[in-house]
Design a protein around this motif. Structure first.
Motif, PDB file in Angstrom:
ATOM      1  N   LEU A 197      18.454 -21.906   2.059  1.00 40.13           N
ATOM      2  CA  LEU A 197      18.717 -21.936   3.494  1.00 40.13           C
ATOM      3  C   LEU A 197      17.818 -20.912   4.177  1.00 40.13           C
ATOM      4  O   LEU A 197      17.825 -19.732   3.813  1.00 40.13           O
ATOM      5  CB  LEU A 197      20.184 -21.629   3.783  1.00 40.13           C
ATOM      6  CG  LEU A 197      20.596 -21.559   5.259  1.00 40.13           C
ATOM      7  CD1 LEU A 197      20.394 -22.900   5.948  1.00 40.13           C
ATOM      8  CD2 LEU A 197      22.054 -21.106   5.406  1.00 40.13           C
ATOM      9  N   ALA A 198      17.033 -21.361   5.147  1.00 37.08           N
ATOM     10  CA  ALA A 198      16.159 -20.466   5.897  1.00 37.08           C
ATOM     11  C   ALA A 198      16.909 -19.912   7.094  1.00 37.08           C
ATOM     12  O   ALA A 198      17.450 -20.661   7.903  1.00 37.08           O
ATOM     13  CB  ALA A 198      14.903 -21.201   6.348  1.00 37.08           C
ATOM     14  N   SER A 202      13.360 -15.543   6.787  1.00 35.88           N
ATOM     15  CA  SER A 202      13.732 -15.365   5.388  1.00 35.88           C
ATOM     16  C   SER A 202      14.379 -16.628   4.841  1.00 35.88           C
ATOM     17  O   SER A 202      14.963 -17.414   5.589  1.00 35.88           O
ATOM     18  CB  SER A 202      14.696 -14.181   5.223  1.00 35.88           C
ATOM     19  OG  SER A 202      14.118 -12.980   5.695  1.00 35.88           O
ATOM     20  N   VAL A 203      14.276 -16.805   3.522  1.00 39.29           N
ATOM     21  CA  VAL A 203      14.909 -17.914   2.823  1.00 39.29           C
ATOM     22  C   VAL A 203      15.882 -17.329   1.814  1.00 39.29           C
ATOM     23  O   VAL A 203      15.490 -16.533   0.954  1.00 39.29           O
ATOM     24  CB  VAL A 203      13.873 -18.802   2.119  1.00 39.29           C
ATOM     25  CG1 VAL A 203      14.573 -19.919   1.342  1.00 39.29           C
ATOM     26  CG2 VAL A 203      12.897 -19.392   3.121  1.00 39.29           C
ATOM     27  N   TYR A 204      17.159 -17.718   1.905  1.00 36.30           N
ATOM     28  CA  TYR A 204      18.201 -17.220   1.017  1.00 36.30           C
ATOM     29  C   TYR A 204      18.547 -18.290  -0.017  1.00 36.30           C
ATOM     30  O   TYR A 204      18.638 -19.477   0.300  1.00 36.30           O
ATOM     31  CB  TYR A 204      19.450 -16.838   1.814  1.00 36.30           C
ATOM     32  CG  TYR A 204      19.282 -15.559   2.599  1.00 36.30           C
ATOM     33  CD1 TYR A 204      19.758 -14.345   2.114  1.00 36.30           C
ATOM     34  CD2 TYR A 204      18.621 -15.562   3.827  1.00 36.30           C
ATOM     35  CE1 TYR A 204      19.582 -13.172   2.821  1.00 36.30           C
ATOM     36  CE2 TYR A 204      18.447 -14.394   4.543  1.00 36.30           C
ATOM     37  CZ  TYR A 204      18.929 -13.197   4.036  1.00 36.30           C
ATOM     38  OH  TYR A 204      18.751 -12.034   4.749  1.00 36.30           O
ATOM     39  N   LEU A 205      18.728 -17.838  -1.262  1.00 34.47           N
ATOM     40  CA  LEU A 205      19.092 -18.718  -2.372  1.00 34.47           C
ATOM     41  C   LEU A 205      20.500 -18.366  -2.816  1.00 34.47           C
ATOM     42  O   LEU A 205      20.776 -17.212  -3.185  1.00 34.47           O
ATOM     43  CB  LEU A 205      18.096 -18.553  -3.523  1.00 34.47           C
ATOM     44  CG  LEU A 205      16.628 -18.797  -3.156  1.00 34.47           C
ATOM     45  CD1 LEU A 205      15.733 -18.566  -4.363  1.00 34.47           C
ATOM     46  CD2 LEU A 205      16.432 -20.203  -2.605  1.00 34.47           C
ATOM     47  N   HIS A 227       6.115  -9.061  14.916  1.00 38.88           N
ATOM     48  CA  HIS A 227       6.468 -10.452  15.182  1.00 38.88           C
ATOM     49  C   HIS A 227       6.206 -11.271  13.939  1.00 38.88           C
ATOM     50  O   HIS A 227       5.076 -11.369  13.480  1.00 38.88           O
ATOM     51  CB  HIS A 227       5.650 -10.979  16.354  1.00 38.88           C
ATOM     52  CG  HIS A 227       6.294 -12.158  17.016  1.00 38.88           C
ATOM     53  ND1 HIS A 227       7.570 -12.123  17.504  1.00 38.88           N
ATOM     54  CD2 HIS A 227       5.831 -13.399  17.258  1.00 38.88           C
ATOM     55  CE1 HIS A 227       7.869 -13.296  18.040  1.00 38.88           C
ATOM     56  NE2 HIS A 227       6.833 -14.090  17.891  1.00 38.88           N
ATOM     57  N   ARG A 228       7.237 -11.861  13.359  1.00 40.56           N
ATOM     58  CA  ARG A 228       7.099 -12.599  12.117  1.00 40.56           C
ATOM     59  C   ARG A 228       7.134 -14.099  12.383  1.00 40.56           C
ATOM     60  O   ARG A 228       7.697 -14.551  13.359  1.00 40.56           O
ATOM     61  CB  ARG A 228       8.229 -12.219  11.146  1.00 40.56           C
ATOM     62  CG  ARG A 228       8.264 -10.740  10.805  1.00 40.56           C
ATOM     63  CD  ARG A 228       9.514 -10.416  10.018  1.00 40.56           C
ATOM     64  NE  ARG A 228       9.587  -9.007   9.676  1.00 40.56           N
ATOM     65  CZ  ARG A 228      10.638  -8.448   9.101  1.00 40.56           C
ATOM     66  NH1 ARG A 228      11.703  -9.167   8.814  1.00 40.56           N
ATOM     67  NH2 ARG A 228      10.622  -7.167   8.813  1.00 40.56           N
ATOM     68  N   GLN A 229       6.550 -14.820  11.446  1.00 35.89           N
ATOM     69  CA  GLN A 229       6.545 -16.269  11.539  1.00 35.89           C
ATOM     70  C   GLN A 229       7.787 -16.812  10.846  1.00 35.89           C
ATOM     71  O   GLN A 229       8.076 -16.467   9.715  1.00 35.89           O
ATOM     72  CB  GLN A 229       5.281 -16.822  10.877  1.00 35.89           C
ATOM     73  CG  GLN A 229       3.981 -16.322  11.500  1.00 35.89           C
ATOM     74  CD  GLN A 229       3.806 -16.836  12.914  1.00 35.89           C
ATOM     75  OE1 GLN A 229       4.443 -17.791  13.309  1.00 35.89           O
ATOM     76  NE2 GLN A 229       2.947 -16.182  13.680  1.00 35.89           N
ATOM     77  N   SER A 230       8.528 -17.675  11.505  1.00 34.95           N
ATOM     78  CA  SER A 230       9.766 -18.198  10.946  1.00 34.95           C
ATOM     79  C   SER A 230       9.500 -19.458  10.144  1.00 34.95           C
ATOM     80  O   SER A 230       8.492 -20.135  10.291  1.00 34.95           O
ATOM     81  CB  SER A 230      10.774 -18.477  12.071  1.00 34.95           C
ATOM     82  OG  SER A 230      10.214 -19.367  13.008  1.00 34.95           O
ATOM     83  N   VAL A 231      10.457 -19.775   9.270  1.00 32.62           N
ATOM     84  CA  VAL A 231      10.375 -20.939   8.401  1.00 32.62           C
ATOM     85  C   VAL A 231      10.832 -22.165   9.191  1.00 32.62           C
ATOM     86  O   VAL A 231      11.860 -22.140   9.869  1.00 32.62           O
ATOM     87  CB  VAL A 231      11.233 -20.732   7.148  1.00 32.62           C
ATOM     88  CG1 VAL A 231      11.257 -21.986   6.284  1.00 32.62           C
ATOM     89  CG2 VAL A 231      10.717 -19.534   6.342  1.00 32.62           C
ATOM     90  N   SER A 232      10.086 -23.253   9.091  1.00 34.64           N
ATOM     91  CA  SER A 232      10.406 -24.473   9.830  1.00 34.64           C
ATOM     92  C   SER A 232      10.863 -25.612   8.926  1.00 34.64           C
ATOM     93  O   SER A 232      11.486 -26.564   9.408  1.00 34.64           O
ATOM     94  CB  SER A 232       9.195 -24.933  10.649  1.00 34.64           C
ATOM     95  OG  SER A 232       8.061 -25.080   9.817  1.00 34.64           O
ATOM     96  N   SER A 233      10.575 -25.552   7.620  1.00 30.68           N
ATOM     97  CA  SER A 233      11.001 -26.605   6.701  1.00 30.68           C
ATOM     98  C   SER A 233      10.964 -26.065   5.277  1.00 30.68           C
ATOM     99  O   SER A 233      10.225 -25.118   4.971  1.00 30.68           O
ATOM    100  CB  SER A 233      10.088 -27.837   6.816  1.00 30.68           C
ATOM    101  OG  SER A 233       8.743 -27.483   6.569  1.00 30.68           O
ATOM    102  N   LEU A 234      11.756 -26.675   4.412  1.00 32.56           N
ATOM    103  CA  LEU A 234      11.733 -26.337   2.985  1.00 32.56           C
ATOM    104  C   LEU A 234      12.232 -27.532   2.188  1.00 32.56           C
ATOM    105  O   LEU A 234      12.939 -28.393   2.701  1.00 32.56           O
ATOM    106  CB  LEU A 234      12.554 -25.072   2.688  1.00 32.56           C
ATOM    107  CG  LEU A 234      14.028 -25.002   3.125  1.00 32.56           C
ATOM    108  CD1 LEU A 234      14.965 -25.710   2.151  1.00 32.56           C
ATOM    109  CD2 LEU A 234      14.458 -23.545   3.264  1.00 32.56           C
TER     110      LEU A 234
END
Length: 474
Positions: A197-198, A202-205, A227-234
């Motif tokens: 889950l993003a 960050s992506v958490y497992l 400024h960080r780039q966020s996750v859009s898909s996984l």
């Protein structure tokens, strides 16, 4: 400004040519007075193209607006800000010249100023890094009502073994920083029962069997960029060993979760990576600019094929037999492509195209009928449809009276599972092929953006815009 003017006058008076200096002095005063009077009435009297050319422009992190969208209307106004190279449509540079991570062949024509200012991809140090689960996290996972807390840790238990109105047990966990973005695809469950889950960048497992946090992937903070780039898909690979992550910057990172190592960084798109899908060892990705890239992570030059559609892609999925690829667009078009992915060409056309009134984001192939696919409509449509991709016709449909944000198949019970937005914010199950409603699972206070099922199909996982993660017993 007054001091500068006095200094100018003093220098003019020291000039030996008195008449010339006086004339120049008087004309300057009149000129200055007219400029001030005109600027007070009409705004700036003088403008230069350099000021507008080098003004701060929108970058790839324009999606902060999209994250606040309450509905699923496609963000049409953001398309023109993407990079355009001279003589080539956007993303063509990578399609024609990508060889390996961090290397793009030199273009025959120089890029524009706008293209030179924007980097093609992130440097390697801006990627994700593995971090083990914090020891203190388990002490914070306590049952009880924590709805008022704003410092909740991801997957902290808020309510355990509660009972919904339909008698289905549910566990409620925290999902802080989950983006309220209709077009993201940031929840997936592996064949081993590990939830990815993003949450923001960050992506958490999280292991759904042991109910324990296994670790997380965080942005590398060594660069010091605020400024960080966020996750859009996984998306998990089919064997559950590799996790593929797409970002809003166009990056695709491939992680070996068992070894906790970054297997490869794939520079794929120049725009947001909205959807990912695996075909055995082949990875397909779709972008907001309508580019579909087929990547083989094992090859030195990973890009092995590409296709282009005019509309922005918001869903992408290979059929169970790997003989068809479905791509859904923000303009309501469902394209079906054949399995021939070799070659980079703009002339490749879909074999079938179907149309619905709203974005095709919620989408899923039937696991036991390989030619059938189901789509869900947005808030303007609210219709669930089953399509025959061979004939391109709608076999059956049902009005859900609610925005459909996500859709999954429960193969064991032969149910369709949908996550809804306005007005009900619920999870629903449907019989196939009659589309008769079976269950209505309530508990989310905002739209249910993402759905996943455990490997044996006995539990539903839902993540909502209320920043809550629910587990439902099917």
């Amino acid at each position: 400004m007054r001091e500068m003017f006095r200094d100018f006058v003093g220098k003019q008076r020291q000039c030996p040519f008195k008449g010339v200096s006086d004339a120049h002095h008087m004309s300057y005063k009149r000129f200055r007075r007219r400029i001030i009077q005109r600027s007070s009435r009409e705004g700036p009297a003088v403008s230069t193209p350099l000021a507008t050319e080098w003004q701060c422009e929108l970058s790839f992190e324009f999606d902060t607006v999209c994250q606040r969208l309450e509905l699923d209307s496609p963000p049409r106004h953001r398309e023109p800000v993407q990079t355009v190279l001279q003589g080539n449509p956007p993303e063509t540079a990578l399609e024609e010249g990508m060889s390996h991570c961090g290397a793009v062949k030199t273009q025959s024509t120089p890029p524009t100023i706008s293209a030179r200012r924007r980097p093609v991809e992130n440097p390697p140090e801006q990627g994700l890094v593995w971090r083990a689960a914090e020891q203190e996290h388990s002490s914070e996972q306590q049952t009880g009502s924590d709805e008022g807390r704003h410092d909740l840790q991801p997957f902290a238990i808020l309510d355990k073994a509660a009972v919904s109105l339909q008698g289905k047990t549910v566990m409620k966990l925290a999902a802080p920083s989950l983006l309220n973005d209709y077009y993201t695809n940031v929840l997936d469950c592996s064949c081993n029962g590990v939830i990815a889950l993003a949450l923001g960048s960050s992506v958490y497992l999280w292991n759904s069997e042991t109910r324990a946090l296994a670790g997380r992937l965080d942005p590398n903070q060594q660069t010091g960029q605020p400024h960080r780039q966020s996750v859009s898909s996984l998306r998990w690979s089919r064997d559950g060993r590799a996790l593929c992550i797409g970002t809003r910057r166009g990056e695709i990172q491939l992680w070996d979760v068992e070894k906790k190592q970054n297997m490869r960084c794939l520079p794929s798109h120049l725009s947001v990576v909205r959807a990912l899908s695996w075909k055995q060892q082949l990875l397909s990705s779709g972008s907001v600019l309508g580019r579909i890239h087929h990547l083989d992570p094992r090859a030195p030059a990973p890009l092995v094929g590409a296709a282009i559609q005019k509309e922005a892609i918001c869903s992408l999925q290979w059929s169970p037999g790997d003989d068809r690829l479905a791509s859904g667009s923000a303009d309501g078009l469902l394209h079906i492509w054949d399995s021939d992915v070799a070659g980079v060409t703009r002339s490749k056309q879909p074999i079938t195209t179907m149309k619905q009134p709203s974005a095709v984001k919620a989408m899923g192939w039937c696991p036991w009928q390989g030619k059938m696919i189901t789509t869900g409509g947005g808030w303007k449509d609210r219709e669930m449809r089953i399509w025959d991709t061979q004939s391109g016709t709608c076999v059956t449909s049902a009005n859900t009276n609610s925005q459909i944000c996500s859709l999954r198949w429960a193969e064991r019970k032969r149910y369709l599972v949908t996550g809804h937005g306005l007005p009900h914010h619920q999870v629903s199950t449907w019989e196939f092929p009659s589309l008769n409603p079976v269950h209505k699972l309530t508990g989310h206070s905002h739209r249910v953006l993402h759905l996943a099922l455990n490997p044996d199909g006995t539990q539903i996982f839902s993540a909502g815009a209320d920043q809550r993660f629910h587990i439902w017993d099917l």
